[in-house]
Design an enzyme around this catalytic site. Structure first.
Site, short mmCIF file in Angstrom:
data_model
loop_
_atom_site.label_atom_id
_atom_site.label_comp_id
_atom_site.label_asym_id
_atom_site.label_seq_id
_atom_site.Cartn_x
_atom_site.Cartn_y
_atom_site.Cartn_z
N PRO A 11 -54.88 56.62 54.16
CA PRO A 11 -54.99 56.79 55.61
C PRO A 11 -55.35 58.21 56.02
O PRO A 11 -56.05 58.43 57.02
CB PRO A 11 -53.60 56.41 56.14
CG PRO A 11 -52.75 56.13 54.96
CD PRO A 11 -53.55 56.23 53.72
N GLY A 12 -54.91 59.20 55.22
CA GLY A 12 -55.24 60.59 55.53
C GLY A 12 -56.73 60.85 55.40
O GLY A 12 -57.36 61.48 56.25
N LYS A 13 -57.34 60.31 54.33
CA LYS A 13 -58.79 60.47 54.15
C LYS A 13 -59.54 59.74 55.27
O LYS A 13 -60.52 60.26 55.80
CB LYS A 13 -59.22 59.89 52.80
CG LYS A 13 -58.81 60.72 51.60
CD LYS A 13 -59.41 60.09 50.35
CE LYS A 13 -59.06 60.85 49.09
NZ LYS A 13 -59.64 60.22 47.90
N ASP A 71 -63.87 61.57 45.96
CA ASP A 71 -62.84 62.01 45.03
C ASP A 71 -62.59 63.47 45.34
O ASP A 71 -63.54 64.24 45.55
CB ASP A 71 -63.22 61.82 43.56
CG ASP A 71 -61.97 61.83 42.69
OD1 ASP A 71 -61.09 60.98 42.91
OD2 ASP A 71 -61.85 62.72 41.83
N SER A 72 -61.34 63.83 45.43
CA SER A 72 -61.03 65.17 45.93
C SER A 72 -59.75 65.67 45.32
O SER A 72 -59.02 64.92 44.68
CB SER A 72 -60.93 65.12 47.46
OG SER A 72 -60.04 64.07 47.86
N PHE A 166 -52.10 65.55 55.27
CA PHE A 166 -51.51 64.79 54.18
C PHE A 166 -51.62 65.63 52.91
O PHE A 166 -52.14 66.74 52.94
CB PHE A 166 -52.22 63.43 54.01
CG PHE A 166 -53.64 63.54 53.47
CD1 PHE A 166 -54.67 63.95 54.29
CD2 PHE A 166 -53.92 63.24 52.14
CE1 PHE A 166 -55.97 64.06 53.79
CE2 PHE A 166 -55.22 63.35 51.64
CZ PHE A 166 -56.23 63.77 52.47
N GLY A 167 -51.14 65.06 51.80
CA GLY A 167 -51.30 65.72 50.50
C GLY A 167 -50.78 67.15 50.49
O GLY A 167 -49.66 67.43 50.94
N LYS A 189 -59.93 70.11 61.41
CA LYS A 189 -59.99 69.68 60.00
C LYS A 189 -61.41 69.22 59.68
O LYS A 189 -61.95 69.50 58.61
CB LYS A 189 -58.97 68.58 59.70
CG LYS A 189 -58.93 68.22 58.22
CD LYS A 189 -57.58 68.29 57.57
CE LYS A 189 -57.71 68.23 56.04
NZ LYS A 189 -56.94 67.19 55.40
N HIS A 194 -63.11 70.69 53.30
CA HIS A 194 -63.98 70.25 52.21
C HIS A 194 -64.58 68.87 52.51
O HIS A 194 -65.73 68.61 52.27
CB HIS A 194 -63.17 70.23 50.92
CG HIS A 194 -61.86 69.51 51.02
ND1 HIS A 194 -60.97 69.74 52.05
CD2 HIS A 194 -61.28 68.53 50.26
CE1 HIS A 194 -59.92 68.95 51.90
NE2 HIS A 194 -60.09 68.21 50.83
#
Ligand code: IMP
Length: 211
Positions: A11-13, A71-72, A166-167, A189, A194
């Site tokens: 959900p954050g992405k 992918d991060s 998140f993360g 953000k 990134h």
């Protein structure tokens, strides 16, 4: 309006992509039935490899459509680039007694942050440099068409700060605007992250190709 299919259940992405897309008159959507599709093993050694694997696998479920996968992760210089591709499972040794590459599930953000903080104990601020990296792969019918890389440089704090995101966001201090990533609004953000940077490159590629 252009519509892009994003292959993620994070959900954050998804929030980040929606923020980045909104600024460019683009709508993002999930892949129909994504949650019930078999997961793709993220066992590549690089962000590129994993992003391609995910985009190629999921694009097979939606014939003719462009599917984007991300992918991060966080690279910390004092940890020789860790957690890197293992960012989502970095606390596996603490929680499951397994190395991150052996873990079959992600570990909680709080546990991942705690491991990074523990490993950086006594590392002075000038050596706490690192970066978030995001690689996007765009694929159609099982073939990667292009990849895009976005980076955000920052400093890993010694305690979390901020409630958004998140993360590793609460540990990631971004000097350019004197905030952690967990203190950014969705617009900020999208502008500084990134993921926002990689997504803008993807949209420029779509513009050039007339997608
Ligand atoms: P994956 O790309 O699904 O393998 O997971 C990437 C992991 O990297 C996430 O679970 C987070 O721990 C971390 N990460 C990636 N991007 C961000 C971000 O924008 N903020 C905070 N953590 C991130």
């Amino acid at each position: 309006m252009r519509r892009i299919l994003i292959a993620t259940s994070n959900p954050g992405k998804l929030r980040d992509f929606a923020g980045a897309a909104a600024a460019h008159g683009t709508e993002i959507a999930g892949i129909p039935g994504f949650a019930s599709l078999p997961p793709v093993a993220e066992d590549g050694l690089t962000f590129e490899e994993n992003a391609r694997k995910k985009a190629e696998a999921y694009s097979r479920y939606v014939a003719g459509e462009i599917v984007v996968a991300d992918d991060s992760g966080l690279e910390v210089d004092a940890l020789k680039g860790a957690p890197g591709v293992h960012s989502a499972r970095y606390a596996a040794p603490d929680l499951h007694d397994k190395e991150p590459h052996e873990a079959d599930q992600n570990t909680a953000d709080e546990a991942n942050n705690a491991r990074v903080l523990r490993e950086l104990t006594d590392v002075p601020v000038e050596k706490r440099t690192g970066r978030f990296v995001c690689v996007l792969a765009a694929a159609r019918d099982g073939k990667t068409l292009a990849t895009f890389r976005g980076v955000a440089e920052g400093i890993i704090l010694d305690a979390p700060r901020g409630a958004n995101g998140f993360g590793y966001d609460p540990l990631f201090y971004f000097p350019l605007i004197d905030k952690t990533f967990a203190e950014l609004t969705a617009e900020e953000k999208a502008r500084y992250s990134h993921r926002g940077a990689a997504f803008r490159q993807f949209l420029e590629w779509c513009d050039r190709r007339g997608h």
